[in-house]
Write a protein that holds these residues in place. Structure first.
Motif, short mmCIF file in Angstrom:
data_model
loop_
_atom_site.label_atom_id
_atom_site.label_comp_id
_atom_site.label_asym_id
_atom_site.label_seq_id
_atom_site.Cartn_x
_atom_site.Cartn_y
_atom_site.Cartn_z
N ARG A 1 0.83 -1.21 0.00
CA ARG A 1 0.00 0.00 0.00
C ARG A 1 0.86 1.25 0.00
NH1 ARG A 1 -3.82 -2.79 4.15
NH2 ARG A 1 -5.60 -3.32 2.83
N PHE A 2 1.88 1.25 0.85
CA PHE A 2 2.77 2.41 0.93
C PHE A 2 3.44 2.67 -0.42
CE2 PHE A 2 6.94 4.30 1.67
CZ PHE A 2 6.58 5.45 2.35
N PHE A 3 3.95 1.60 -1.05
CA PHE A 3 4.61 1.74 -2.35
C PHE A 3 3.63 2.26 -3.40
CE2 PHE A 3 5.81 0.13 -6.53
CZ PHE A 3 7.12 0.55 -6.62
N ALA A 4 2.43 1.71 -3.42
CA ALA A 4 1.43 2.14 -4.41
C ALA A 4 1.13 3.63 -4.24
CB ALA A 4 0.16 1.30 -4.27
N GLN A 5 0.95 4.06 -3.01
CA GLN A 5 0.67 5.48 -2.77
C GLN A 5 1.87 6.35 -3.12
OE1 GLN A 5 -0.56 5.20 1.31
NE2 GLN A 5 -2.69 4.76 0.76
N ALA A 6 3.07 5.91 -2.76
CA ALA A 6 4.28 6.69 -3.01
C ALA A 6 4.57 6.83 -4.50
CB ALA A 6 5.48 6.06 -2.31
N THR A 7 4.14 5.85 -5.29
CA THR A 7 4.43 5.89 -6.73
C THR A 7 3.22 6.35 -7.55
OG1 THR A 7 3.90 3.53 -6.94
CG2 THR A 7 6.22 4.13 -6.60
N GLY A 8 2.17 6.81 -6.88
CA GLY A 8 1.04 7.39 -7.58
C GLY A 8 0.10 6.38 -8.25
N GLN A 9 0.11 5.14 -7.76
CA GLN A 9 -0.84 4.15 -8.28
C GLN A 9 -2.23 4.57 -7.82
OE1 GLN A 9 0.00 1.56 -10.22
NE2 GLN A 9 2.19 1.96 -10.05
N GLU A 10 -3.06 4.97 -8.74
CA GLU A 10 -4.39 5.46 -8.36
C GLU A 10 -5.47 4.40 -8.41
OE1 GLU A 10 -5.29 9.13 -10.31
OE2 GLU A 10 -3.37 10.01 -9.72
N GLU A 11 -5.15 3.22 -8.96
CA GLU A 11 -6.13 2.16 -9.01
C GLU A 11 -6.32 1.58 -7.61
OE1 GLU A 11 -5.84 -0.70 -12.30
OE2 GLU A 11 -4.16 0.54 -12.99
N ALA A 12 -7.55 1.48 -7.16
CA ALA A 12 -7.86 1.00 -5.81
C ALA A 12 -7.41 -0.44 -5.59
CB ALA A 12 -9.36 1.12 -5.55
N VAL A 13 -7.24 -1.23 -6.64
CA VAL A 13 -6.83 -2.64 -6.46
C VAL A 13 -5.48 -2.75 -5.76
CG1 VAL A 13 -8.15 -3.52 -8.43
CG2 VAL A 13 -5.77 -2.86 -8.75
N TYR A 14 -4.66 -1.70 -5.82
CA TYR A 14 -3.34 -1.74 -5.19
C TYR A 14 -3.35 -1.35 -3.72
CZ TYR A 14 -1.50 -2.29 -9.89
OH TYR A 14 -1.22 -2.75 -11.15
N THR A 15 -4.47 -0.78 -3.24
CA THR A 15 -4.51 -0.33 -1.85
C THR A 15 -5.71 -0.84 -1.07
OG1 THR A 15 -5.64 1.70 -2.55
CG2 THR A 15 -3.23 1.80 -2.33
N ASP A 16 -6.76 -1.27 -1.75
CA ASP A 16 -8.00 -1.67 -1.09
C ASP A 16 -8.29 -3.14 -1.38
OD1 ASP A 16 -11.14 -2.05 -1.36
OD2 ASP A 16 -10.79 -0.40 0.05
N LEU A 17 -8.27 -3.96 -0.33
CA LEU A 17 -8.44 -5.40 -0.50
C LEU A 17 -9.78 -5.75 -1.15
CD1 LEU A 17 -7.36 -8.24 -0.12
CD2 LEU A 17 -8.25 -8.19 2.22
N GLY B 1 -11.20 -9.46 -9.20
CA GLY B 1 -10.79 -10.83 -9.51
C GLY B 1 -9.46 -11.26 -8.94
N HIS B 2 -8.85 -10.42 -8.10
CA HIS B 2 -7.58 -10.78 -7.48
C HIS B 2 -7.84 -11.47 -6.15
CE1 HIS B 2 -5.33 -8.45 -10.40
NE2 HIS B 2 -6.16 -7.42 -10.20
N ARG B 3 -6.93 -12.33 -5.73
CA ARG B 3 -7.10 -13.02 -4.43
C ARG B 3 -6.62 -12.16 -3.26
NH1 ARG B 3 -2.06 -15.05 -3.08
NH2 ARG B 3 -0.78 -15.74 -4.81
N ASP B 4 -5.83 -11.13 -3.56
CA ASP B 4 -5.33 -10.20 -2.55
C ASP B 4 -4.83 -8.97 -3.32
OD1 ASP B 4 -4.09 -9.02 -0.17
OD2 ASP B 4 -4.09 -11.05 0.65
N LEU B 5 -4.17 -8.05 -2.64
CA LEU B 5 -3.61 -6.89 -3.33
C LEU B 5 -2.55 -7.38 -4.31
CD1 LEU B 5 -3.02 -4.34 -0.42
CD2 LEU B 5 -5.03 -4.56 -1.90
N PRO B 6 -2.67 -7.02 -5.60
CA PRO B 6 -1.62 -7.41 -6.55
C PRO B 6 -0.36 -6.57 -6.32
CG PRO B 6 -3.25 -6.05 -7.66
CD PRO B 6 -3.75 -6.27 -6.25
N ILE B 7 0.77 -7.17 -6.58
CA ILE B 7 2.03 -6.45 -6.45
C ILE B 7 2.18 -5.53 -7.65
CG2 ILE B 7 4.54 -6.72 -6.50
CD1 ILE B 7 4.23 -9.22 -4.82
N PRO B 8 2.35 -4.22 -7.43
CA PRO B 8 2.57 -3.30 -8.55
C PRO B 8 3.83 -3.72 -9.33
CG PRO B 8 2.13 -2.07 -6.54
CD PRO B 8 2.33 -3.51 -6.15
#
Length: 151
Positions: free
Chosen positions: A25-41, A48-55
């Motif tokens: 989550r920290f990495f996604a936010q720090a790198t500007g990943q705006e898609e919720a799949v990277y921060t919200d389970l 369709g992911h089983r957990d947060l996907p690795i950016p």
């Protein structure tokens, strides 16, 4: 100092590291990943992911978890003050997720020089797996500058 081409094909010891959800989550936010799949389970599961996907580039950060990361260059007698990051490429084979324990093993693919030996290049492939399944190949190029070369 010329890097001996005999180093091609050598491998560093494998190491494992855990993909932690909070760190992702920290990495996604720090790198500007705006898609919720990277921060919200819940958003990740709804997509369709089983957990947060690795950016995509987070695997490079995980590679830095190697407790012996400076051992390779030291073993070649390279002063880290003379190195530059020459490039990075990622080839993805499967998605990795928070909670995965990933194995990293690096192999030297090539060494070569330019400018009459003033610059030497080491190309390394880091193979990332999860329980034997290929996740990604990280190709990194290290440039070693000869401090004695003419400027």
């Amino acid at each position: 100092m010329a890097i001996d081409p005999a180093v091609i094909g050598t491998r560093t010891p494998a190491f494992q590291t855990l993909a932690e959800r909070g760190r992702l989550r920290f990495f996604a936010q720090a790198t500007g990943q705006e898609e919720a799949v990277y921060t919200d389970l819940e958003a990740a599961k709804a997509a369709g992911h089983r957990d947060l996907p690795i950016p995509p580039t987070f695997l490079f950060c995980m590679e830095m978890d190697n407790p012996e990361r400076s051992g390779f260059l030291a073993g070649l007698g390279i002063d880290i003050r003379t190195i530059l990051h020459g490039g990075q490429e990622f080839t993805f084979h499967a998605q990795a997720y928070a909670g995965d324990t990933l194995t990293f093993q690096t192999e030297v693919r090539d060494v070569y020089s330019k400018k009459g030996g003033a610059l030497e290049f080491i190309v390394r492939d880091t193979h990332v797996t999860r329980d034997g399944e290929a996740i990604a190949t990280l190709t990194g190029t290290i440039v070693v500058r000869d401090p004695k070369a003419a400027k």
